[in-house]
Design a protein around this motif. Sequence first.
Motif, PDB file in Angstrom:
ATOM      1  N   ARG A  57       9.550  -9.743   4.617  1.00 50.61           N
ATOM      2  CA  ARG A  57      10.974  -9.869   4.305  1.00 50.61           C
ATOM      3  C   ARG A  57      11.324  -9.179   2.982  1.00 50.61           C
ATOM      4  NH1 ARG A  57      10.516 -14.966   7.122  1.00 50.61           N
ATOM      5  NH2 ARG A  57       9.765 -16.058   5.255  1.00 50.61           N
ATOM      6  N   ASN A  58      10.338  -9.016   2.121  1.00 52.78           N
ATOM      7  CA  ASN A  58      10.546  -8.312   0.853  1.00 52.78           C
ATOM      8  C   ASN A  58       9.295  -7.497   0.544  1.00 52.78           C
ATOM      9  OD1 ASN A  58      11.300  -7.381  -1.652  1.00 52.78           O
ATOM     10  ND2 ASN A  58      11.753  -9.383  -2.513  1.00 52.78           N
ATOM     11  N   PRO A  59       9.071  -6.397   1.266  1.00 47.57           N
ATOM     12  CA  PRO A  59       7.823  -5.641   1.116  1.00 47.57           C
ATOM     13  C   PRO A  59       7.637  -5.024  -0.260  1.00 47.57           C
ATOM     14  CG  PRO A  59       9.392  -4.452   2.485  1.00 47.57           C
ATOM     15  CD  PRO A  59       9.955  -5.814   2.284  1.00 47.57           C
ATOM     16  N   MET A  60       8.724  -4.658  -0.943  1.00 42.36           N
ATOM     17  CA  MET A  60       8.595  -4.058  -2.265  1.00 42.36           C
ATOM     18  C   MET A  60       7.969  -5.055  -3.245  1.00 42.36           C
ATOM     19  SD  MET A  60       9.054  -1.351  -4.161  1.00 42.36           S
ATOM     20  CE  MET A  60      10.311  -0.307  -3.410  1.00 42.36           C
ATOM     21  N   ALA A  61       8.450  -6.294  -3.231  1.00 46.71           N
ATOM     22  CA  ALA A  61       7.935  -7.310  -4.146  1.00 46.71           C
ATOM     23  C   ALA A  61       6.540  -7.787  -3.735  1.00 46.71           C
ATOM     24  CB  ALA A  61       8.893  -8.500  -4.208  1.00 46.71           C
ATOM     25  N   ASN A  62       6.191  -7.610  -2.457  1.00 44.84           N
ATOM     26  CA  ASN A  62       4.908  -8.111  -1.947  1.00 44.84           C
ATOM     27  C   ASN A  62       3.950  -6.991  -1.556  1.00 44.84           C
ATOM     28  OD1 ASN A  62       5.208 -11.201  -1.701  1.00 44.84           O
ATOM     29  ND2 ASN A  62       7.103 -10.444  -0.787  1.00 44.84           N
ATOM     30  N   SER A  63       4.167  -5.802  -2.093  1.00 52.21           N
ATOM     31  CA  SER A  63       3.310  -4.676  -1.712  1.00 52.21           C
ATOM     32  C   SER A  63       1.851  -4.946  -2.072  1.00 52.21           C
ATOM     33  CB  SER A  63       3.790  -3.390  -2.392  1.00 52.21           C
ATOM     34  OG  SER A  63       3.747  -3.518  -3.807  1.00 52.21           O
ATOM     35  N   ASN A  64       1.612  -5.619  -3.197  1.00 51.60           N
ATOM     36  CA  ASN A  64       0.238  -5.915  -3.580  1.00 51.60           C
ATOM     37  C   ASN A  64      -0.377  -6.955  -2.651  1.00 51.60           C
ATOM     38  OD1 ASN A  64      -2.015  -5.612  -5.508  1.00 51.60           O
ATOM     39  ND2 ASN A  64      -1.579  -7.751  -5.971  1.00 51.60           N
ATOM     40  N   ASN A  65       0.409  -7.956  -2.232  1.00 50.73           N
ATOM     41  CA  ASN A  65      -0.091  -8.955  -1.277  1.00 50.73           C
ATOM     42  C   ASN A  65      -0.425  -8.309   0.066  1.00 50.73           C
ATOM     43  OD1 ASN A  65       0.124 -11.237  -2.974  1.00 50.73           O
ATOM     44  ND2 ASN A  65       2.311 -11.395  -2.551  1.00 50.73           N
ATOM     45  N   LEU A  66       0.413  -7.389   0.524  1.00 55.40           N
ATOM     46  CA  LEU A  66       0.157  -6.710   1.797  1.00 55.40           C
ATOM     47  C   LEU A  66      -1.069  -5.803   1.690  1.00 55.40           C
ATOM     48  CD1 LEU A  66       3.850  -5.847   2.731  1.00 55.40           C
ATOM     49  CD2 LEU A  66       2.343  -7.409   3.967  1.00 55.40           C
ATOM     50  N   ARG A  67      -1.255  -5.198   0.532  1.00 51.94           N
ATOM     51  CA  ARG A  67      -2.438  -4.370   0.326  1.00 51.94           C
ATOM     52  C   ARG A  67      -3.699  -5.230   0.379  1.00 51.94           C
ATOM     53  NH1 ARG A  67      -5.441  -3.237  -4.020  1.00 51.94           N
ATOM     54  NH2 ARG A  67      -4.041  -4.459  -5.336  1.00 51.94           N
ATOM     55  N   GLN A  68      -3.658  -6.410  -0.259  1.00 53.65           N
ATOM     56  CA  GLN A  68      -4.808  -7.308  -0.226  1.00 53.65           C
ATOM     57  C   GLN A  68      -5.073  -7.826   1.192  1.00 53.65           C
ATOM     58  OE1 GLN A  68      -3.968 -10.348  -3.113  1.00 53.65           O
ATOM     59  NE2 GLN A  68      -4.563  -9.080  -4.852  1.00 53.65           N
ATOM     60  N   LEU A  69      -4.005  -8.106   1.931  1.00 54.62           N
ATOM     61  CA  LEU A  69      -4.164  -8.562   3.308  1.00 54.62           C
ATOM     62  C   LEU A  69      -4.813  -7.470   4.156  1.00 54.62           C
ATOM     63  CD1 LEU A  69      -3.770 -10.463   5.651  1.00 54.62           C
ATOM     64  CD2 LEU A  69      -1.377  -9.761   5.786  1.00 54.62           C
ATOM     65  N   SER A  70      -4.380  -6.232   3.979  1.00 55.13           N
ATOM     66  CA  SER A  70      -4.963  -5.118   4.724  1.00 55.13           C
ATOM     67  C   SER A  70      -6.448  -4.978   4.419  1.00 55.13           C
ATOM     68  CB  SER A  70      -4.233  -3.816   4.378  1.00 55.13           C
ATOM     69  OG  SER A  70      -4.767  -2.737   5.103  1.00 55.13           O
ATOM     70  N   ASN A  71      -6.815  -5.116   3.146  1.00 51.72           N
ATOM     71  CA  ASN A  71      -8.220  -5.027   2.764  1.00 51.72           C
ATOM     72  C   ASN A  71      -9.031  -6.165   3.381  1.00 51.72           C
ATOM     73  OD1 ASN A  71      -8.084  -2.703   1.161  1.00 51.72           O
ATOM     74  ND2 ASN A  71      -7.351  -3.854  -0.606  1.00 51.72           N
ATOM     75  N   PHE A  72      -8.429  -7.359   3.431  1.00 55.65           N
ATOM     76  CA  PHE A  72      -9.136  -8.508   4.008  1.00 55.65           C
ATOM     77  C   PHE A  72      -9.353  -8.318   5.505  1.00 55.65           C
ATOM     78  CE2 PHE A  72      -9.112 -12.733   5.994  1.00 55.65           C
ATOM     79  CZ  PHE A  72     -10.233 -13.268   5.384  1.00 55.65           C
ATOM     80  N   LEU A  73      -8.312  -7.897   6.219  1.00 55.95           N
ATOM     81  CA  LEU A  73      -8.439  -7.672   7.661  1.00 55.95           C
ATOM     82  C   LEU A  73      -9.417  -6.542   7.956  1.00 55.95           C
ATOM     83  CD1 LEU A  73      -4.703  -8.061   8.783  1.00 55.95           C
ATOM     84  CD2 LEU A  73      -6.561  -9.731   8.986  1.00 55.95           C
TER      85      LEU A  73
END
Length: 352
Positions: A57-73
């Motif tokens: 819903r707010n990818p700009m503010a959560n870009s680091n969280n999404l990057r960490q999720l991608s690394n985890f998956l």
Amino acid sequence: MATQKSVKEIKAYHEKNDMLKEKFAAVRGALKLVDLTKNDSRTFTTFSKETLRSYMRNPMANSNNLRQLSNFLYRVCYPYRRIIHYNAEMVDLKAQSIIPMLESYNKKNVSKTLKNYFETLTKVEQINLASEIFKLLVIAWREDTVYGYVYDDDDTFFIHILDGQYCKISSTDGVFNFAYDFSYFRNNADDLEYWGPEFQQKYTAYQNDNTLRWQELDPEYTICLKVNLEDPILSLPPFVALFEQIIDLVDLQSLQAVKDELSIYKLLVARMETLSNTDEPDDFAVDIDTAIEYYNKFADSLPDYVTSCISPLPIDAIEFKGTTTDDVDMISNSMSNLFQNSGGAQILNSSL
């Protein structure tokens, strides 16, 4: 001012440090992404897709969280790893063309040209482009943007891949260049001797002026690759649209693993028969104390994956079924859909 190490020492230090960070990130990522609201009795791993949706819903503010999720998956889901590597391997890094640039043929320049050509070949071999660039491409397809800083001397060539959390694209002049967040060294100042002189100098400048937290690095030493070129500001994992499907696949595989583990367990029931020609309640055919004594000896001899109980009542057979054909088909179809939806990676599905 911190002393400057050789490129070989810098490479050895960062490779060891990155390996330790990777192990720590794996544990921290698991704790963060596991849905702790689930019942503790469930032995398989579940992930919170609602958290993912809140990130989107707010990818700009959560870009680091999404990057960490991608690394985890990437670590826990082999099909996702295959998709990443498939795209990274689309660039052929083995074929290299090195042609001397000559304005005109001159015999006097032949020796000089051959010497320069040999030195160039030696340097290209030292750089090992096929390995170094492939590592960058894997991260780019996993995180969207990869940031590297080049260390080079006569003996060693090394690209230090920087944590995307502390980097952001700052300029585009034919190629991307980026700024670094020097607040990183507030808690890591002791490591500065294993960073280039530029980092040491600019951190000193930041200490004297807090407005210099973000400083652009010298483009002569930086390398920045990005998959989503249409938006240089936002770094969003290229396959973020598949994350919910990947989480479903991981959960499904975890469930089947539990079913397979349960399938080896057995429950043996020692039934205490009652006499049929008596009016007394609880009139067992075998004395209870004798029955329990024999039962305890019987239970002690059972292997770990077989349990037992004693009961005066009839009990139906208790079975723990393992993975069935339908279960296998469900996982296979889920994996096939994942490859198909990844766009261009359908060949990864062996059934196609």
